[in-house]
Write a protein that holds these residues in place. Structure first.
Motif, PDB file in Angstrom:
ATOM      1  N   ALA A  58       4.635   5.307   6.911  1.00 34.89           N
ATOM      2  CA  ALA A  58       6.043   4.932   7.059  1.00 34.89           C
ATOM      3  C   ALA A  58       6.385   4.693   8.525  1.00 34.89           C
ATOM      4  O   ALA A  58       7.115   3.750   8.862  1.00 34.89           O
ATOM      5  CB  ALA A  58       6.942   6.023   6.479  1.00 34.89           C
ATOM      6  N   LYS A  59       5.861   5.530   9.423  1.00 42.31           N
ATOM      7  CA  LYS A  59       6.114   5.340  10.861  1.00 42.31           C
ATOM      8  C   LYS A  59       5.490   4.034  11.344  1.00 42.31           C
ATOM      9  O   LYS A  59       6.106   3.295  12.132  1.00 42.31           O
ATOM     10  CB  LYS A  59       5.538   6.513  11.648  1.00 42.31           C
ATOM     11  CG  LYS A  59       6.294   7.826  11.455  1.00 42.31           C
ATOM     12  CD  LYS A  59       5.680   8.942  12.287  1.00 42.31           C
ATOM     13  CE  LYS A  59       6.428  10.259  12.084  1.00 42.31           C
ATOM     14  NZ  LYS A  59       5.827  11.371  12.874  1.00 42.31           N
ATOM     15  N   LYS A  98      11.472   2.509  -1.528  1.00 42.25           N
ATOM     16  CA  LYS A  98      10.297   3.361  -1.711  1.00 42.25           C
ATOM     17  C   LYS A  98      10.411   4.647  -0.908  1.00 42.25           C
ATOM     18  O   LYS A  98       9.973   5.717  -1.350  1.00 42.25           O
ATOM     19  CB  LYS A  98       9.023   2.604  -1.318  1.00 42.25           C
ATOM     20  CG  LYS A  98       8.577   1.591  -2.361  1.00 42.25           C
ATOM     21  CD  LYS A  98       8.271   2.300  -3.685  1.00 42.25           C
ATOM     22  CE  LYS A  98       7.905   1.334  -4.778  1.00 42.25           C
ATOM     23  NZ  LYS A  98       7.642   2.027  -6.066  1.00 42.25           N
ATOM     24  N   LYS A  99      10.998   4.566   0.278  1.00 46.32           N
ATOM     25  CA  LYS A  99      11.212   5.782   1.062  1.00 46.32           C
ATOM     26  C   LYS A  99      12.141   6.738   0.325  1.00 46.32           C
ATOM     27  O   LYS A  99      11.920   7.962   0.284  1.00 46.32           O
ATOM     28  CB  LYS A  99      11.807   5.423   2.432  1.00 46.32           C
ATOM     29  CG  LYS A  99      10.800   4.913   3.432  1.00 46.32           C
ATOM     30  CD  LYS A  99      11.456   4.589   4.764  1.00 46.32           C
ATOM     31  CE  LYS A  99      11.985   5.823   5.436  1.00 46.32           C
ATOM     32  NZ  LYS A  99      12.569   5.512   6.765  1.00 46.32           N
ATOM     33  N   ALA A 100      13.185   6.178  -0.282  1.00 44.51           N
ATOM     34  CA  ALA A 100      14.130   7.003  -1.040  1.00 44.51           C
ATOM     35  C   ALA A 100      13.446   7.622  -2.258  1.00 44.51           C
ATOM     36  O   ALA A 100      13.689   8.791  -2.607  1.00 44.51           O
ATOM     37  CB  ALA A 100      15.329   6.161  -1.467  1.00 44.51           C
ATOM     38  N   PHE A 140      10.280   8.396  -2.506  1.00 42.21           N
ATOM     39  CA  PHE A 140       9.395   9.443  -2.013  1.00 42.21           C
ATOM     40  C   PHE A 140      10.189  10.720  -1.709  1.00 42.21           C
ATOM     41  O   PHE A 140       9.779  11.824  -2.074  1.00 42.21           O
ATOM     42  CB  PHE A 140       8.678   8.943  -0.767  1.00 42.21           C
ATOM     43  CG  PHE A 140       7.775   9.971  -0.128  1.00 42.21           C
ATOM     44  CD1 PHE A 140       6.751  10.560  -0.855  1.00 42.21           C
ATOM     45  CD2 PHE A 140       7.956  10.355   1.190  1.00 42.21           C
ATOM     46  CE1 PHE A 140       5.915  11.502  -0.272  1.00 42.21           C
ATOM     47  CE2 PHE A 140       7.134  11.291   1.771  1.00 42.21           C
ATOM     48  CZ  PHE A 140       6.109  11.873   1.043  1.00 42.21           C
ATOM     49  N   LYS A 141      11.325  10.549  -1.064  1.00 43.01           N
ATOM     50  CA  LYS A 141      12.178  11.702  -0.761  1.00 43.01           C
ATOM     51  C   LYS A 141      12.667  12.375  -2.037  1.00 43.01           C
ATOM     52  O   LYS A 141      12.707  13.610  -2.153  1.00 43.01           O
ATOM     53  CB  LYS A 141      13.363  11.251   0.091  1.00 43.01           C
ATOM     54  CG  LYS A 141      14.277  12.379   0.528  1.00 43.01           C
ATOM     55  CD  LYS A 141      15.388  11.843   1.413  1.00 43.01           C
ATOM     56  CE  LYS A 141      16.326  12.975   1.844  1.00 43.01           C
ATOM     57  NZ  LYS A 141      17.430  12.469   2.697  1.00 43.01           N
ATOM     58  N   GLN A 142      13.023  11.560  -3.020  1.00 44.63           N
ATOM     59  CA  GLN A 142      13.499  12.104  -4.293  1.00 44.63           C
ATOM     60  C   GLN A 142      12.392  12.872  -5.008  1.00 44.63           C
ATOM     61  O   GLN A 142      12.638  13.925  -5.604  1.00 44.63           O
ATOM     62  CB  GLN A 142      14.001  10.958  -5.176  1.00 44.63           C
ATOM     63  CG  GLN A 142      14.601  11.416  -6.503  1.00 44.63           C
ATOM     64  CD  GLN A 142      15.095  10.244  -7.335  1.00 44.63           C
ATOM     65  OE1 GLN A 142      14.924   9.095  -6.951  1.00 44.63           O
ATOM     66  NE2 GLN A 142      15.690  10.530  -8.456  1.00 44.63           N
ATOM     67  N   LYS A 143      11.155  12.370  -4.939  1.00 51.03           N
ATOM     68  CA  LYS A 143      10.046  13.079  -5.567  1.00 51.03           C
ATOM     69  C   LYS A 143       9.844  14.457  -4.940  1.00 51.03           C
ATOM     70  O   LYS A 143       9.607  15.444  -5.647  1.00 51.03           O
ATOM     71  CB  LYS A 143       8.755  12.252  -5.438  1.00 51.03           C
ATOM     72  CG  LYS A 143       8.587  11.192  -6.504  1.00 51.03           C
ATOM     73  CD  LYS A 143       7.183  10.621  -6.455  1.00 51.03           C
ATOM     74  CE  LYS A 143       6.934   9.693  -7.641  1.00 51.03           C
ATOM     75  NZ  LYS A 143       5.545   9.218  -7.688  1.00 51.03           N
ATOM     76  N   ASP A 159       0.835  -1.207   0.000  1.00 45.94           N
ATOM     77  CA  ASP A 159       0.000   0.000   0.000  1.00 45.94           C
ATOM     78  C   ASP A 159       0.868   1.255   0.000  1.00 45.94           C
ATOM     79  O   ASP A 159       0.569   2.230  -0.709  1.00 45.94           O
ATOM     80  CB  ASP A 159      -0.919  -0.004   1.226  1.00 45.94           C
ATOM     81  CG  ASP A 159      -1.959  -1.114   1.160  1.00 45.94           C
ATOM     82  OD1 ASP A 159      -2.185  -1.643   0.055  1.00 45.94           O
ATOM     83  OD2 ASP A 159      -2.531  -1.455   2.202  1.00 45.94           O
ATOM     84  N   TYR A 160       1.927   1.214   0.794  1.00 42.72           N
ATOM     85  CA  TYR A 160       2.835   2.359   0.861  1.00 42.72           C
ATOM     86  C   TYR A 160       3.498   2.597  -0.498  1.00 42.72           C
ATOM     87  O   TYR A 160       3.625   3.746  -0.953  1.00 42.72           O
ATOM     88  CB  TYR A 160       3.897   2.097   1.935  1.00 42.72           C
ATOM     89  CG  TYR A 160       4.938   3.181   2.069  1.00 42.72           C
ATOM     90  CD1 TYR A 160       4.695   4.327   2.822  1.00 42.72           C
ATOM     91  CD2 TYR A 160       6.181   3.064   1.445  1.00 42.72           C
ATOM     92  CE1 TYR A 160       5.648   5.320   2.952  1.00 42.72           C
ATOM     93  CE2 TYR A 160       7.134   4.049   1.565  1.00 42.72           C
ATOM     94  CZ  TYR A 160       6.872   5.176   2.325  1.00 42.72           C
ATOM     95  OH  TYR A 160       7.822   6.162   2.439  1.00 42.72           O
ATOM     96  N   SER A 161       3.888   1.523  -1.168  1.00 48.24           N
ATOM     97  CA  SER A 161       4.514   1.640  -2.493  1.00 48.24           C
ATOM     98  C   SER A 161       3.552   2.276  -3.496  1.00 48.24           C
ATOM     99  O   SER A 161       3.954   3.119  -4.312  1.00 48.24           O
ATOM    100  CB  SER A 161       4.957   0.261  -2.989  1.00 48.24           C
ATOM    101  OG  SER A 161       5.882  -0.323  -2.107  1.00 48.24           O
TER     102      SER A 161
END
Length: 229
Positions: free
Chosen positions: A47-48, A89-91, A93-96, A24-26
């Protein structure tokens, strides 16, 4: 230390739930476009929750037994692979977010947005832009739903394969247990034969001792018996 099946089942359930959360997060990260404060808040909250879930499942695995156990190592590898997916996926999101800022998009909290103008008071161009935004949001929501459905199907397939592998493993264990029972029965019968043979040998030894004692007694009696005149 023997690992109970209940502990393994609990970890499997937690792993499946965690995998669904990451899927779901992806999907949320894939459909995210900067700026979008509401979606960003949801993604950060998810994410938390996923991070907390990783902490909990790692604790459960550590409680299974020694780090050298095969089952513990297998679970640690599966959780590590899943965490790599999450970190990627966290990376992304940060890049976006960084890319959006570099392109000059203005980030503003949801509370500071300009109040929406009623449709009746909009110009034709504003109505057109408003319609495009609604269509874009609907398209993003649809893409997210499709992605979540695809991820759910993939997760179900992986779960089915895992269950099949576990079933085959249980069948192999059952076969090994049956073989061990058969070996134990044969060993028991062999041991009973040995015991009976030992008892027979003991009886023979006792009889031989009695015969020897009798012969010695006769010889001694013959030697000391006074001769008749």
């Amino acid at each position: 230390m023997e690992v109970s099946q209940d502990d393994l089942d609990d970890i499997q359930n937690e792993y499946n739930n965690l995998e669904i959360q990451i899927n779901d997060y992806s999907a949320e990260v894939s459909s995210f476009s900067f700026p979008n404060p509401a979606d960003e808040k949801i993604i950060n909250s998810d994410a938390k929750a996923i991070t907390s879930k990783f902490t909990y499942i790692n604790k459960c695995v550590n409680n299974l037994g020694a780090p050298t156990d095969i089952q513990v190592k297998n679970w640690e590898k599966k959780i590590s692979d899943l965490k790599k997916r999450f970190e990627i996926k966290k990376a992304q999101f940060k890049q976006k977010k960084e890319q959006g800022k570099q392109e000059g998009d203005n980030y503003a909290p949801e509370s500071s947005e300009q109040p929406m103008v009623p449709v009746e008071q909009m110009s034709e161009e504003q109505k057109l832009n408003h319609g495009k935004k609604i269509n874009k949001k609907a398209e993003q929501s649809l893409q997210r739903t499709v992605q979540m459905s695809s991820d759910a199907v993939a997760t179900a397939g992986d779960t089915a394969l895992t269950l099949q592998a576990q079933t085959e493993q249980m069948l192999r264990i059952q076969s090994q247990l049956d073989s061990m029972d058969s070996d134990l029965d044969r060993a028991k019968k062999t041991l009973q034969k040995i015991v009976r043979r030992l008892m027979t040998d003991k009886l023979l030894v006792v009889l031989l001792l009695i015969i020897v004692i009798a012969i010695v007694g006769v010889l001694i009696y013959s030697a000391v018996k006074p001769k008749k005149k």
